[in-house]
Write a protein that holds these residues in place. Structure first.
Motif, PDB file in Angstrom:
ATOM      1  N   LEU A 195      16.105  16.200 -10.776  1.00  0.00           N
ATOM      2  CA  LEU A 195      16.953  15.611 -11.808  1.00  0.00           C
ATOM      3  C   LEU A 195      16.300  15.657 -13.183  1.00  0.00           C
ATOM      4  O   LEU A 195      16.947  15.996 -14.182  1.00  0.00           O
ATOM      5  N   GLU A 196      15.028  15.322 -13.257  1.00  0.00           N
ATOM      6  CA  GLU A 196      14.352  15.315 -14.553  1.00  0.00           C
ATOM      7  C   GLU A 196      14.290  16.722 -15.142  1.00  0.00           C
ATOM      8  O   GLU A 196      14.452  16.907 -16.355  1.00  0.00           O
ATOM      9  N   LEU A 197      14.074  17.719 -14.291  1.00  0.00           N
ATOM     10  CA  LEU A 197      14.048  19.106 -14.760  1.00  0.00           C
ATOM     11  C   LEU A 197      15.432  19.540 -15.229  1.00  0.00           C
ATOM     12  O   LEU A 197      15.566  20.188 -16.281  1.00  0.00           O
ATOM     13  N   ASP A 198      16.457  19.195 -14.471  1.00  0.00           N
ATOM     14  CA  ASP A 198      17.822  19.529 -14.884  1.00  0.00           C
ATOM     15  C   ASP A 198      18.160  18.865 -16.219  1.00  0.00           C
ATOM     16  O   ASP A 198      18.821  19.465 -17.078  1.00  0.00           O
ATOM     17  N   ALA A 199      17.703  17.624 -16.386  1.00  0.00           N
ATOM     18  CA  ALA A 199      17.961  16.915 -17.637  1.00  0.00           C
ATOM     19  C   ALA A 199      17.224  17.573 -18.801  1.00  0.00           C
ATOM     20  O   ALA A 199      17.764  17.690 -19.908  1.00  0.00           O
TER      21      ALA A 199
ATOM     22  N   PRO B  28      22.737  14.996 -15.113  1.00  0.00           N
ATOM     23  CA  PRO B  28      21.643  15.024 -16.098  1.00  0.00           C
ATOM     24  C   PRO B  28      21.948  14.226 -17.358  1.00  0.00           C
ATOM     25  O   PRO B  28      21.054  13.593 -17.925  1.00  0.00           O
ATOM     26  N   GLU B  29      23.216  14.244 -17.798  1.00  0.00           N
ATOM     27  CA  GLU B  29      23.572  13.516 -19.013  1.00  0.00           C
ATOM     28  C   GLU B  29      23.338  12.014 -18.845  1.00  0.00           C
ATOM     29  O   GLU B  29      22.844  11.344 -19.759  1.00  0.00           O
ATOM     30  N   GLN B  30      23.681  11.480 -17.673  1.00  0.00           N
ATOM     31  CA  GLN B  30      23.465  10.059 -17.423  1.00  0.00           C
ATOM     32  C   GLN B  30      21.975   9.748 -17.353  1.00  0.00           C
ATOM     33  O   GLN B  30      21.524   8.706 -17.841  1.00  0.00           O
ATOM     34  N   PHE B  31      21.209  10.647 -16.747  1.00  0.00           N
ATOM     35  CA  PHE B  31      19.758  10.461 -16.685  1.00  0.00           C
ATOM     36  C   PHE B  31      19.166  10.396 -18.088  1.00  0.00           C
ATOM     37  O   PHE B  31      18.325   9.537 -18.379  1.00  0.00           O
TER      38      PHE B  31
ATOM     39  N   ARG C 106      17.266   7.276 -19.610  1.00  0.00           N
ATOM     40  CA  ARG C 106      15.875   7.476 -20.029  1.00  0.00           C
ATOM     41  C   ARG C 106      15.670   7.019 -21.472  1.00  0.00           C
ATOM     42  O   ARG C 106      14.701   6.314 -21.785  1.00  0.00           O
ATOM     43  N   ASP C 107      16.583   7.406 -22.360  1.00  0.00           N
ATOM     44  CA  ASP C 107      16.460   7.015 -23.764  1.00  0.00           C
ATOM     45  C   ASP C 107      16.593   5.500 -23.915  1.00  0.00           C
ATOM     46  O   ASP C 107      15.914   4.887 -24.750  1.00  0.00           O
ATOM     47  N   ALA C 108      17.470   4.893 -23.114  1.00  0.00           N
ATOM     48  CA  ALA C 108      17.640   3.440 -23.181  1.00  0.00           C
ATOM     49  C   ALA C 108      16.374   2.723 -22.722  1.00  0.00           C
ATOM     50  O   ALA C 108      15.980   1.703 -23.304  1.00  0.00           O
ATOM     51  N   VAL C 109      15.719   3.246 -21.696  1.00  0.00           N
ATOM     52  CA  VAL C 109      14.473   2.636 -21.218  1.00  0.00           C
ATOM     53  C   VAL C 109      13.373   2.787 -22.263  1.00  0.00           C
ATOM     54  O   VAL C 109      12.584   1.865 -22.500  1.00  0.00           O
ATOM     55  N   ARG C 110      13.317   3.943 -22.901  1.00  0.00           N
ATOM     56  CA  ARG C 110      12.328   4.135 -23.968  1.00  0.00           C
ATOM     57  C   ARG C 110      12.574   3.168 -25.119  1.00  0.00           C
ATOM     58  O   ARG C 110      11.629   2.601 -25.680  1.00  0.00           O
TER      59      ARG C 110
END
Length: 249
Positions: free
Chosen positions: A37-41, A197-200, A204-208
């Motif tokens: 998933l992280e790679l796809d994102a 990937p878009e949701q990931f 991810r940005d929200a957690v950052r």
């Protein structure tokens, strides 16, 4: 009788084996997809950066054309325009410079995206089945931030020393709680869900943002110095429970 039984039920064993194989294949595919998933994102992010660069270059061309058009209307040369430009040519030049800055930023973003894909590809191939999934790492990061905040709620000494971290009248604290709500809104229900990937990327940005917001809230409260150095790994984490936010009354 035995022959009749065999003739009637000969298909059961192959069907059961086929169902088992299909189930195993489905589970395996989901596992690979979750680990990738992280790679796809990262690849999706790179694609977006590439298209953003194309648009930025188009805007530069448009801005250059607008400068030439403004010069033609004013009847000034390039040198005269540089010395005493009309308001229209001055504005056209300003827009051109802004477009060039945006193009430069888009180039840097694309380069960063390529480096991220390269690094994420290496991590993906080096990961083992025992490693946490990419989405689980984000879960752990969010939970770790919440645990840091809870320390100021459950420790009486910290609560007295740093009341600002529970008071939403302070802008930095309010920003942290808003960032938490956004991260929680975007948090998938389960790491085993099918996550695009878009949701990931959004999560991810929200957690950052959540991490940065709490760092700033701690800094403004004067509590950053009291926090112990982070551990090298935050995995595993305790079972997650929703954060009970204070009211802003």
């Amino acid at each position: 009788m035995i022959l009749l039984f065999v003739e009637s039920w000969w298909w059961v064993a192959p069907a059961a084996a086929g169902a088992g194989a299909a189930t195993y294949a489905g589970v395996t595919a989901r596992g690979r997809r979750a680990r990738r998933l992280e790679l796809d994102a990262a690849r999706r992010e790179l694609s977006l950066a590439y298209h953003a660069l194309i648009l930025a270059r188009v805007r530069v061309r448009e801005a250059q054309a607008n400068v030439l058009s403004a010069r033609a209307v004013s009847g000034s040369s390039a040198l005269g325009d540089a010395l005493m430009g009309t308001p229209a040519t001055v504005e056209a030049r300003r827009q051109l410079q802004e477009a060039k800055r945006s193009e430069k930023a888009a180039v840097m973003t694309l380069r960063a995206g390529r480096a991220r894909v390269k690094a994420t590809t290496a991590q993906y191939h080096a990961a083992s089945s025992a490693d946490p999934l990419p989405i689980e790492k984000l879960f752990a990061t969010q939970d770790a931030v919440v645990a840091r905040w809870m320390a100021y709620e459950t420790d009486d000494a910290k609560a007295i020393a740093y009341p600002q971290l529970s008071d939403t009248r302070y802008p930095a604290t309010l920003a942290f709680f808003r960032a938490y709500r956004e991260a929680q809104r975007l948090r998938p229900a389960s790491a085993r869900d099918r996550i695009p990937p878009e949701q990931f990327l959004e999560y991810r940005d929200a957690v950052r943002t959540l991490e940065a917001a709490f760092d700033e809230a701690e800094r403004q409260a004067g509590a950053a110095e009291s926090r112990p150095a982070p551990r090298t790994s935050i995995w595993p984490v305790p079972a997650w429970r929703p954060l009970r936010l204070p009211t802003s009354d």
